[in-house]
Design an enzyme around this catalytic site. Structure first.
Site, PDB file in Angstrom:
ATOM      1  N   SER A 117       5.364  -4.948  -2.239  1.00  0.00           N
ATOM      2  CA  SER A 117       5.211  -3.550  -2.629  1.00  0.00           C
ATOM      3  C   SER A 117       5.775  -2.644  -1.544  1.00  0.00           C
ATOM      4  O   SER A 117       6.943  -2.734  -1.199  1.00  0.00           O
ATOM      5  CB  SER A 117       3.741  -3.260  -2.921  1.00  0.00           C
ATOM      6  N   GLY A 136       0.831  -1.203   0.000  1.00  0.00           N
ATOM      7  CA  GLY A 136       0.000   0.000   0.000  1.00  0.00           C
ATOM      8  C   GLY A 136       0.860   1.244   0.000  1.00  0.00           C
ATOM      9  O   GLY A 136       0.474   2.264   0.569  1.00  0.00           O
TER      10      GLY A 136
END
Length: 533
Positions: free
Chosen positions: A221, A135
């Site tokens: 991520s 995120g």
């Protein structure tokens, strides 16, 4: 008190008086209940927690590892106060305030973790797989069904831990240049939360059957980027022993002066003058959330960027610039990406699937994230891949320049220092939606956790479970031994500058030398600087 309760109380009191430990006492079955169905209770240094059993795995959700951050907004976290009684740990804790991804359960009181374990207090010394969610640095939480650790625990006899921590402005708003010791750690507060959670693991995980001397941090991520950053944070040394990053890299951190420009933009959006910057500590947190969409004053795209800051305090060097950090040179590391990363970012725009050759340069300019003539890049790629369409090249070029580049730099710098690193590329493409997204960003999460049947999973088809078997077994092996070799993949040799060995995850998987080598060489001619820097 009933006679039964009185007898139970007297029995426990006598046991304690005779030297029986609390842990041993908690291992005893509740009178009249089957041991297999009893709710598990664990003792942490702060107090006891009660979880539940899911498919034979003990699950503890929403375990507090840090105090409420509301009173210490933008400051380093503190451990929680100890509690009496037994806290229920059967539901996920609140996530950090953020946009819509945070759902309804958001709060500055967000320092919670989750533990999945096959057994308690058995001196099992199981490897600990500590997951950090993605995120970017702005959204997400450890509560996604895709991060559920039950299947990994059952498959590998490991411990899985996932966490929440402060995000966006709450975790990375750099206020240090506006004075006041309370702002000294503001640019890296979110990173310090993660370190506090790792310290919790170090002192508590043996109670949950884990080995505090064998901790793998893995993340996708933004989670991978947070790990890359920790590898250069002096305070992180010794808190983890292996690392695996999935489509997440951090070559350079945010510079303090650019970070200050972003803080000024936020203060302006909040209508707070720099001289009154201290007010940002006490305003309602909802006002800060409303200002998160402020245009970034440094980058030509997107809302204001938040991420780790080179604050010369918690972070005294860039994570992987000018080289790999010496403090983590002995930590084995997996560095991975997916074949079609940017189809996840750009695939929502239908025009990206119909783009023509004349439109392609303008599509590439904002999405390559490096400064190079798009026409030169297009000509080079058309020679490499003469049968691909303009749309195919849009995704291929942006993946190589924007997403793979940082991972390659990290692998190469570690290879230069002789550090053990293993590079991978996920090639397996789900047939979902006629395969239009290929193997996009985040598609490896469901495989590593072996959670292809969970909400949010995209892996379908007859090969999906085989691919999940391969990746989950590989990560389990790495957690146990610091080497990813297992019976489902060929011998995985570490990444070297001579051969650039890369595991291509597919059914079956294969080890390749320098996949995308010509693409790598093209983009090596231009500097790569992280977007936040």
């Amino acid at each position: 008190m009933s006679n039964l309760q009185r007898r139970k109380f007297l029995k426990q009191s006598a046991a304690i008086a005779s030297g029986v430990t609390l842990s041993a006492l908690l291992n005893q079955p509740v009178f009249g209940s089957a041991p297999k169905k009893a709710s598990p209770v664990a003792s942490t240094i702060h107090g006891q927690v009660r979880g539940y059993v899911d498919d034979g795995i003990n699950v503890f959700k929403g375990v507090r590892y840090g105090a409420d951050t509301a009173a210490r907004r933008f400051m380093a976290p503190l451990p929680p106060e100890s509690w009496t009684g037994i806290h229920e740990a059967t539901a996920y804790g609140a996530s950090s305030p953020q946009g819509s991804r945070g759902g309804d359960n958001m709060s500055e009181d967000c320092l919670f973790l989750n533990v999945f374990t096959p057994a308690l207090r058995d001196q099992g010394k199981r490897p600990v797989m500590f997951y950090i969610h993605g995120g970017a640095y702005s959204g997400g939480s450890g509560s996604s069904p895709l991060y559920d650790g039950v299947r990994l625990c059952k498959r590998g006899n490991v411990i899985v831990v996932s966490i929440n921590h402060r995000l966006n402005a709450f975790g990375y708003l750099y206020l240090a240049r506006f004075g006041g010791t309370e702002f000294a750690d503001s640019g890296n507060a979110g990173q310090l939360d993660i370190l506090l959670a790792l310290k919790w693991v170090r002192v508590n995980i043996a109670e949950f059957g884990g080995d505090p001397a064998n901790v793998l941090v893995f993340g996708q991520s933004g989670g991978g980027a947070k790990i890359a950053t920790m590898m250069a944070m002096p305070a992180a040394k010794g808190l983890f022993h292996k690392a695996a990053t999935m489509s997440g890299q951090q070559v350079t951190a945010s510079g303090p002066l650019n970070a200050t420009l972003r803080t000024r933009a936020m203060l302006e959006a909040l209508k707070i003058s720099p001289e009154r910057a201290g007010e940002v500590r006490t305003i309602p947190y909802q006002r800060i959330m409303e200002a998160l969409g402020t245009k970034d004053p440094v980058l030509p795209f997107g809302s204001v960027y938040f991420g780790p800051v080179l604050d010369e305090r918690s972070l005294t060097r860039h994570p992987f610039y000018p080289d790999a950090p010496a403090q983590s040179a002995d930590i084995p590391m997996i560095i991975g990406n997916t074949h079609d990363e940017t189809r996840a970012f750009l695939g929502g725009d239908p025009t990206n699937f119909t783009v023509g050759w004349e439109e392609l340069p303008d599509k590439l300019i904002p999405n390559m994230r490096v400064d190079i003539q798009p026409e030169v890049v297009i000509a080079h790629y058309r020679k490499l891949y003469p049968n691909l369409s303009a749309s195919d090249l849009l995704f291929k070029i942006t993946t190589a320049s924007r997403s793979w580049r940082g991972a390659i730099i990290e692998a190469e710098e570690r290879a230069k220092s002789g550090s053990p690193s293993y590079a991978y590329q996920l090639n397996w493409a789900t047939p979902k939606d006629n395969g239009r997204l290929g193997a996009p960003h985040a598609s490896d999460i469901q495989m590593v956790f072996d959670n292809i049947d969970k909400p949010g999973a995209t892996a379908i088809g007859e090969q999906a479970q085989a691919m999940a078997d391969i990746m989950s077994e590989t990560f389990i092996a790495f957690a146990k031994n610091g080497k990813p070799d297992n019976k489902l993949i060929p011998k995985w040799r570490p990444y070297t500058l001579r051969d650039r060995e890369t595991m291509v995850f597919d059914v079956p998987s294969r080890l390749e030398k320098d996949p995308r080598g010509e693409e790598r060489k093209l983009f090596e001619k231009v500097p790569y600087i992280q977007a936040g820097t």
